[in-house]
Each structure stands twice: as C-alpha cells, then as structure tokens.
Design a protein around this motif. Structure first.
Motif, PDB file in Angstrom:
ATOM      1  N   VAL A 241     -11.586  -5.222  -1.000  1.00 28.67           N
ATOM      2  CA  VAL A 241     -11.262  -3.808  -1.544  1.00 28.67           C
ATOM      3  C   VAL A 241      -9.692  -3.809  -1.203  1.00 28.67           C
ATOM      4  CG1 VAL A 241     -11.521  -1.331  -1.826  1.00 28.67           C
ATOM      5  CG2 VAL A 241     -13.461  -2.981  -1.842  1.00 28.67           C
ATOM      6  N   ILE A 242      -9.470  -3.981  -0.047  1.00 23.61           N
ATOM      7  CA  ILE A 242      -7.914  -3.752   0.474  1.00 23.61           C
ATOM      8  C   ILE A 242      -7.140  -4.453  -0.346  1.00 23.61           C
ATOM      9  CG2 ILE A 242      -6.398  -3.369   2.454  1.00 23.61           C
ATOM     10  CD1 ILE A 242      -8.891  -1.242   2.157  1.00 23.61           C
ATOM     11  N   ASP A 243      -7.311  -5.693  -0.318  1.00 27.50           N
ATOM     12  CA  ASP A 243      -6.420  -6.416  -1.125  1.00 27.50           C
ATOM     13  C   ASP A 243      -6.153  -6.316  -2.766  1.00 27.50           C
ATOM     14  OD1 ASP A 243      -6.219  -8.035   1.222  1.00 27.50           O
ATOM     15  OD2 ASP A 243      -7.828  -9.574   0.754  1.00 27.50           O
ATOM     16  N   ILE A 244      -7.306  -5.951  -3.057  1.00 26.98           N
ATOM     17  CA  ILE A 244      -7.244  -5.512  -4.695  1.00 26.98           C
ATOM     18  C   ILE A 244      -6.318  -4.340  -4.818  1.00 26.98           C
ATOM     19  CG2 ILE A 244      -8.488  -4.473  -6.504  1.00 26.98           C
ATOM     20  CD1 ILE A 244     -11.107  -6.410  -5.510  1.00 26.98           C
ATOM     21  N   LEU A 245      -6.422  -3.427  -4.007  1.00 24.36           N
ATOM     22  CA  LEU A 245      -5.659  -1.806  -4.076  1.00 24.36           C
ATOM     23  C   LEU A 245      -4.214  -2.256  -3.763  1.00 24.36           C
ATOM     24  CD1 LEU A 245      -8.171   0.404  -2.349  1.00 24.36           C
ATOM     25  CD2 LEU A 245      -7.615   0.188  -4.745  1.00 24.36           C
ATOM     26  N   THR A 246      -4.018  -3.176  -2.694  1.00 27.72           N
ATOM     27  CA  THR A 246      -2.407  -3.434  -2.414  1.00 27.72           C
ATOM     28  C   THR A 246      -1.958  -4.429  -3.490  1.00 27.72           C
ATOM     29  OG1 THR A 246      -3.389  -5.194  -0.876  1.00 27.72           O
ATOM     30  CG2 THR A 246      -2.894  -2.776   0.048  1.00 27.72           C
ATOM     31  N   VAL A 247      -2.677  -5.328  -3.692  1.00 23.87           N
ATOM     32  CA  VAL A 247      -2.049  -6.479  -4.585  1.00 23.87           C
ATOM     33  C   VAL A 247      -1.912  -6.205  -6.029  1.00 23.87           C
ATOM     34  CG1 VAL A 247      -1.919  -8.951  -5.214  1.00 23.87           C
ATOM     35  CG2 VAL A 247      -2.516  -8.125  -2.858  1.00 23.87           C
ATOM     36  N   TYR A 248      -3.206  -5.816  -6.323  1.00 21.97           N
ATOM     37  CA  TYR A 248      -3.162  -5.632  -8.177  1.00 21.97           C
ATOM     38  C   TYR A 248      -2.900  -4.333  -8.448  1.00 21.97           C
ATOM     39  CZ  TYR A 248      -5.461 -10.143  -8.222  1.00 21.97           C
ATOM     40  OH  TYR A 248      -6.059 -11.484  -7.999  1.00 21.97           O
ATOM     41  N   TYR A 249      -3.065  -3.122  -7.683  1.00 23.31           N
ATOM     42  CA  TYR A 249      -2.665  -1.860  -8.108  1.00 23.31           C
ATOM     43  C   TYR A 249      -1.409  -1.446  -7.397  1.00 23.31           C
ATOM     44  CZ  TYR A 249      -7.281  -1.507 -10.126  1.00 23.31           C
ATOM     45  OH  TYR A 249      -8.373  -1.830 -11.036  1.00 23.31           O
ATOM     46  N   GLY A 250      -0.781  -2.293  -6.390  1.00 24.03           N
ATOM     47  CA  GLY A 250       0.410  -2.024  -5.883  1.00 24.03           C
ATOM     48  C   GLY A 250       0.659  -0.481  -4.982  1.00 24.03           C
ATOM     49  N   ILE A 251      -0.733  -0.159  -4.206  1.00 20.95           N
ATOM     50  CA  ILE A 251      -0.687   0.916  -3.263  1.00 20.95           C
ATOM     51  C   ILE A 251      -0.278   0.306  -2.020  1.00 20.95           C
ATOM     52  CG2 ILE A 251      -2.244   2.450  -2.284  1.00 20.95           C
ATOM     53  CD1 ILE A 251      -4.146   2.188  -4.597  1.00 20.95           C
ATOM     54  N   GLN A 252       0.677   1.103  -1.495  1.00 18.94           N
ATOM     55  CA  GLN A 252       1.196   0.822  -0.022  1.00 18.94           C
ATOM     56  C   GLN A 252       0.042   0.651   0.859  1.00 18.94           C
ATOM     57  OE1 GLN A 252       4.383   3.223   1.232  1.00 18.94           O
ATOM     58  NE2 GLN A 252       5.521   3.018  -0.565  1.00 18.94           N
ATOM     59  N   ASN A 253       0.212  -0.628   1.798  1.00 23.71           N
ATOM     60  CA  ASN A 253      -0.712  -0.737   2.939  1.00 23.71           C
ATOM     61  C   ASN A 253      -0.696  -0.001   3.982  1.00 23.71           C
ATOM     62  OD1 ASN A 253      -2.609  -2.022   4.340  1.00 23.71           O
ATOM     63  ND2 ASN A 253      -1.461  -4.040   4.430  1.00 23.71           N
ATOM     64  N   SER A 254      -0.740   1.448   3.877  1.00 28.07           N
ATOM     65  CA  SER A 254      -0.928   2.379   4.916  1.00 28.07           C
ATOM     66  C   SER A 254      -2.185   3.074   4.843  1.00 28.07           C
ATOM     67  CB  SER A 254       0.104   3.086   4.799  1.00 28.07           C
ATOM     68  OG  SER A 254       0.321   4.032   3.547  1.00 28.07           O
ATOM     69  N   PHE A 255      -2.618   3.945   6.039  1.00 28.85           N
ATOM     70  CA  PHE A 255      -3.937   4.695   6.047  1.00 28.85           C
ATOM     71  C   PHE A 255      -3.917   5.823   5.159  1.00 28.85           C
ATOM     72  CE2 PHE A 255      -6.493   7.847   7.613  1.00 28.85           C
ATOM     73  CZ  PHE A 255      -7.628   7.298   7.791  1.00 28.85           C
ATOM     74  N   MET A 256      -2.583   6.505   4.972  1.00 29.18           N
ATOM     75  CA  MET A 256      -2.683   7.632   4.434  1.00 29.18           C
ATOM     76  C   MET A 256      -2.746   7.329   2.793  1.00 29.18           C
ATOM     77  SD  MET A 256      -2.701  10.156   6.319  1.00 29.18           S
ATOM     78  CE  MET A 256      -2.092  11.362   5.115  1.00 29.18           C
ATOM     79  N   ASP A 257      -2.274   6.031   2.292  1.00 30.42           N
ATOM     80  CA  ASP A 257      -2.137   5.826   0.881  1.00 30.42           C
ATOM     81  C   ASP A 257      -3.615   5.242   0.514  1.00 30.42           C
ATOM     82  OD1 ASP A 257       0.457   6.658   0.182  1.00 30.42           O
ATOM     83  OD2 ASP A 257       1.303   4.926   1.288  1.00 30.42           O
TER      84      ASP A 257
END
Length: 397
Positions: A241-257
C-alpha cells in the motif's frame, strides 16, 4: 466521494469523543479534579439521575406494582449474590475471542506473526478464565468463631480507625481490618471490597488472585492490540500500500501525508479488526488504571474499605484542629484588644499575613504499613495460609 469520506471520518471522530466523555464521566466523575464540572454532572446523571427518572416514569405510567417489581430486580442484582456479571464476563471474553478468531486468524501466519500465535492466544485466554474462576470461588478470608482469635492476633487494633468491638450480625469479636459484607452476609478479614464481577468479596486470602486477574487481563489486552496491529501492518506489506501511494499516486513518503490515506484504506478493508483493536486498547487502559490503583493500595498495605475510613478520619481531625486553631486565634485577638496598645500592622502586611488555619496539618498514621516488601509479602502470602497461623490454631484447639 471525497466529501462523503470526510463526513464519515468526522462522524467516527465525534463518536469517539462522545464515547470517551461518557466513559471518563462514568468511571472518574467523582474525582476531586472534576468537582463542579460537566463531567461530575454527567456522572451523577449516569449513576443516579437516569435511573431515578426511569423509576418516576414507570410509576407514573404503569403504577406502583411495576415500580416495586423493578426495585425487586435491583435488590437481586445489586444487594444479593448473583452470577449475572460473571455470565456477562464469560460472554464478553467468548464473543471477543470469537470475533478475533473469525476475523484475524485467516491472516496468521502473516508477515510479522507466526502460526504459534493461534495457540498462544487460546492459552492466554484460558489462563485468564482460570484466574477469574479462582478469584470467584476462593474463600476471601471468612471470619468465624473458630479463627476469629487468630485474626485478632494477626491484625491488632490501631485504635484510630479500628477499635475492639463486636459484629452486630455475626455476634463474634470483629478483628481489625475486617468488615461484614451485607451482600455475602459474612465477616471478611482484611476486607477490600465486594466485586460484582467475581460475585465474591475481595479479602485477605484472594487479593493475590484478584491482582493477578487484573494484571493478566491487562496483558491480554496489550497482546491482542499489538497482535492485531501487526496483522494490519502485515496486510499493508502484502498489498504494498505504501509503495502504491507514493509511486502511483505521488504522495510524499512522510507520516503526515501517508497516515490519512493508510487509515482510510484500513477502515475500508479491515474495519472489524480496527474496532477490535480499539476496544482492546480502551479496556486495557481501564484495567491498567484499576490495577495501578490497587497496586498502590497493596504497596501501602491499605484496602479500598480503609481508604474511605481514612478519608473520614482525616476530615474529622482536620475540622477538629481547625476549630481549635480558630478558638485560639479568637482568644489571642480578644486578649490583644484588652491589653496595652499594640504596634499597628500595615494594611499590606495584614492582607498578606498567612492564616493560622493554613498551618493545620493532619498526618495519616497507618500502623499496618511496614514497608513495601513486607506489604507485598502479606498479599502474596496471607497470614491465614502461613504455618504459624495454622500452628497457633492447633495449639488453641
């Protein structure tokens, strides 16, 4: 769609806040820190006001016969020994374990948990039920004509909150630290309280089992909360899930985001597991507070019953000393007015001068507190289970 999801999240937040306020009000509303606040008023409504209004409503609508029937049920449930809360405990344990097994065991073994946790969970619940049965059906330390003299020797009178007298119900001498339980209709040595969940008194002999029960169930809740958390973390890993959110949806890899999106995904996919985890966490915190309170009492060799006795005694002593100090201050004031002229104090010095009532100090003198090691030993190994107590009993017979 986004507005709908945000609305659901706000509903969950509001529901959590309301639940927290109700739980805190019910359990802690009588604490001095909440005196005069809405927490105290909610506590009064939950514990007395709501029931009183309910009785009035029933009496007005259905008549006095229905009211008397409800009062009879109240008497059976609250003033006589009954297994209702014991059955409720077993239902809570059984239903909670069923939902955990039904919703979580499918993911064991997982990324963080091995298959052995299936059997560990069953074992820890079985031990918890065993401690529950041991506390419920063990003798709390019943005082009778055969052992009353030995309990009197074991717990001498302090002539402060305990003095020599007879139990008006049992017609035997009343040892110090004992109390006649009106629900069980017996005198109990080192009486702490009557526990409805155990349908038994907590006293000299079974305080150790009661403390073990509280501690073990707190650990069960911690274990369950952590285990379900690790299961959910494993599902995040399995589905990347983390990889999908950061790679495919461009969400920054930080806890708050990432946190809001991860929580949203978990609520949508594993809401049952999250509810179970929150439930175990809340129950665990309540058990931790209850265990901490009783552990503090055990370390100071005090019981719940004695806590109230000491509060009454300290308040009475404080009022008595304040009355003596006030009388002495009035006497000095009158003698000062009738004596020769005294040097006048400035208004500021008079304003900031400390009142003699502030010097009134009442000291608690607990003669049963002999150091925390001795106090812990007294809980783990009660006097009535020691050889010296049995030997004295045999000699006297």
């Amino acid at each position: 769609m986004i507005i709908k999801v945000m609305g659901v999240q706000w509903v969950l937040v509001c529901h959590g806040l309301v639940t927290a306020v109700v739980v805190v009000s019910f359990l802690c509303g009588r604490w001095p820190i909440f005196e005069g606040t809405f927490i105290q008023r909610i506590h009064y409504f939950l514990t007395f006001g709501a029931y009183d209004y309910f009785l009035r409503f029933v009496g007005a609508v259905f008549g006095s016969k229905c009211t008397n029937a409800i009062l009879s049920v109240e008497y059976y449930c609250c003033d006589r020994p009954n297994p209702l809360l014991q059955i409720l405990y077993l239902l809570i344990i059984g239903v909670t374990y069923y939902f955990i097994a039904n919703s979580c065991f499918a993911f064991i073994p997982g990324y963080y948990l091995s298959e052995i946790h299936r059997y560990i969970s069953l074992s820890v619940v079985a031990v918890g039920i065993l401690l529950f049965l041991l506390t419920s059906f063990s003798d709390p330390g019943t005082v009778n004509a055969n052992n009353v003299s030995h309990y009197i020797k074991a717990y001498p009178y302090d002539n402060i909150i305990y003095e020599e007298k007879e139990c008006s119900t049992c017609k035997i001498p009343k040892p110090a630290r004992s109390k006649h339980c009106s629900i069980c209709d017996r005198c109990v040595a080192r009486f702490d309280h009557h526990c409805g969940w155990m349908n038994n008194c907590i006293g000299e002999k079974n305080t150790r089992y009661f403390m073990a029960f509280l501690l073990w169930h707190f650990l069960i809740c911690v274990y369950g909360t952590v285990a379900i958390g690790l299961i959910l973390a494993g599902r995040l890993k399995d589905f990347k899930v983390i990889d999908i959110l950061t790679v495919y949806y461009g969400i920054q890899n930080s806890f708050m985001d990432l946190a809001p999106h991860v929580v949203q995904w978990l609520l949508g996919s594993y809401n049952t597991q999250i509810l179970l985890m929150v439930f175990l966490a809340i129950v665990g915190m309540l058990l931790a507070g209850f265990f901490g309170y009783h552990a503090k009492l055990c370390l100071s060799n005090t019981t719940t019953n004695e806590t109230f006795k000491w509060q009454d005694y300290m308040e009475w002593q404080r009022k008595l000393k304040e009355a003596k100090v006030s009388a002495e201050a009035l006497k000095q004031s009158i003698s000062g007015m009738s004596s020769e002229r005294q040097p006048l104090l400035s208004k500021w010095r008079t304003f900031f001068r400390k009142s003699p009532l502030e010097d009134v100090v009442v000291v608690k003198n607990n003669v049963y507190d002999k150091g925390f090691l001795h106090n812990i030993l007294e809980v783990i190994s009660p006097f009535s289970t020691r050889r010296s107590f049995t030997r004295n009993k045999l000699k006297s017979s």
